[in-house]
Design an enzyme around this catalytic site. Structure first.
Site, PDB file in Angstrom:
ATOM      1  N   TYR A   1      62.124 100.818  42.292  1.00 15.38           N
ATOM      2  CA  TYR A   1      60.876 101.374  42.832  1.00 15.38           C
ATOM      3  C   TYR A   1      61.116 101.816  44.264  1.00 15.38           C
ATOM      4  CZ  TYR A   1      58.224  98.053  39.775  1.00 15.38           C
ATOM      5  OH  TYR A   1      57.688  97.315  38.762  1.00 15.38           O
TER       6      TYR A   1
ATOM      7  N   HIS B   1      49.533  96.246  38.480  1.00 11.61           N
ATOM      8  CA  HIS B   1      49.335  95.949  39.893  1.00 11.61           C
ATOM      9  C   HIS B   1      48.828  97.154  40.676  1.00 11.61           C
ATOM     10  CE1 HIS B   1      52.933  93.135  39.015  1.00 11.61           C
ATOM     11  NE2 HIS B   1      51.801  92.490  38.783  1.00 11.61           N
TER      12      HIS B   1
ATOM     13  N   ARG C   1      55.224  93.551  33.202  1.00 12.47           N
ATOM     14  CA  ARG C   1      54.914  93.398  34.628  1.00 12.47           C
ATOM     15  C   ARG C   1      53.743  94.309  34.948  1.00 12.47           C
ATOM     16  NH1 ARG C   1      59.034  90.861  37.780  1.00 12.47           N
ATOM     17  NH2 ARG C   1      60.937  90.554  36.589  1.00 12.47           N
TER      18      ARG C   1
ATOM     19  N   LYS D   1      54.012 104.967  44.373  1.00 11.19           N
ATOM     20  CA  LYS D   1      55.248 104.399  43.825  1.00 11.19           C
ATOM     21  C   LYS D   1      56.063 105.475  43.118  1.00 11.19           C
ATOM     22  CE  LYS D   1      53.191  99.856  43.226  1.00 11.19           C
ATOM     23  NZ  LYS D   1      52.735  98.847  42.278  1.00 11.19           N
TER      24      LYS D   1
ATOM     25  N   ARG E   1      84.342 107.989  34.658  1.00  7.64           N
ATOM     26  CA  ARG E   1      84.052 106.668  35.232  1.00  7.64           C
ATOM     27  C   ARG E   1      82.659 106.172  34.885  1.00  7.64           C
ATOM     28  NH1 ARG E   1      84.588 108.461  41.186  1.00  7.64           N
ATOM     29  NH2 ARG E   1      83.509 110.169  40.180  1.00  7.64           N
TER      30      ARG E   1
ATOM     31  N   HIS F   1      49.678 100.027  38.180  1.00 11.43           N
ATOM     32  CA  HIS F   1      50.951 100.325  37.525  1.00 11.43           C
ATOM     33  C   HIS F   1      51.506  99.074  36.853  1.00 11.43           C
ATOM     34  CE1 HIS F   1      55.431 100.379  37.676  1.00 11.43           C
ATOM     35  NE2 HIS F   1      55.185 101.449  36.958  1.00 11.43           N
TER      36      HIS F   1
ATOM     37  N   GLU G   1      46.331  92.809  47.439  1.00  9.28           N
ATOM     38  CA  GLU G   1      46.925  93.104  46.134  1.00  9.28           C
ATOM     39  C   GLU G   1      45.973  92.655  45.029  1.00  9.28           C
ATOM     40  OE1 GLU G   1      50.500  91.065  44.935  1.00  9.28           O
ATOM     41  OE2 GLU G   1      49.843  89.203  45.826  1.00  9.28           O
TER      42      GLU G   1
END
Length: 153
Positions: free
Chosen positions: A110, A46, A43, A55, A13, A97, A121
């Protein structure tokens, strides 16, 4: 950064991989999914300071080059992650990251420890780090990046 091996169970499957919410003995605050339509999507980079965030990154479709910058030592690491391996990475707090997609329709999951706080941030502009700039420029000619990530915060 720590590489974590997952057990992938395959049959006719497809496959099944348990993604435990208590991975590495950490009780995670958030689970996020990043979908990336285009190869060459960047991306990051950060990080958050209050609270800092740990993370756990797993590619479930496609491939990325994952970038980690240790904010204390300024050491930069990168690793190729893709959906064909059983690897994920654990990124400790006090690290920035980011990642570059190597395939279209890449999906990244994540787990995050440390609640999101928009007031704390931050980001590092990718092309201010020579190693990351070289890798990104060698893998794409049409970089897809948000204005926020392009300009930093």
């Amino acid at each position: 950064m720590k590489i974590v091996e997952h057990k992938i169970h395959k049959d006719n499957r497809g496959s099944y991989t348990a993604f435990l919410t208590n991975t590495e003995g950490i009780s995670w605050d958030q689970c996020s999914i990043s979908t990336n339509d285009t190869q060459g999507t960047f991306r990051g980079l950060h990080y958050q300071t209050n609270p800092s965030q740990t993370k756990y990154i797993k590619v479930i479709k496609g491939a990325i080059i994952d970038f980690i910058v240790d904010l204390e030592t300024k050491q930069t690491s990168n690793i190729l992650l893709n959906s064909h391996t059983d690897q994920a990475i654990l990124i400790p707090d006090n690290c920035a990251h980011g990642f570059l997609t190597l395939e279209p329709n890449t999906i990244v999951v994540y787990l995050v420890k440390g609640e999101y706080n928009p007031e704390s941030e931050h980001s590092i502009v990718w092309d201010t780090i020579p190693e990351i700039k070289t890798i990104v420029e060698n893998h794409t000619q049409n970089l897809i990046i948000s204005k926020k990530d392009e300009n930093g915060k």
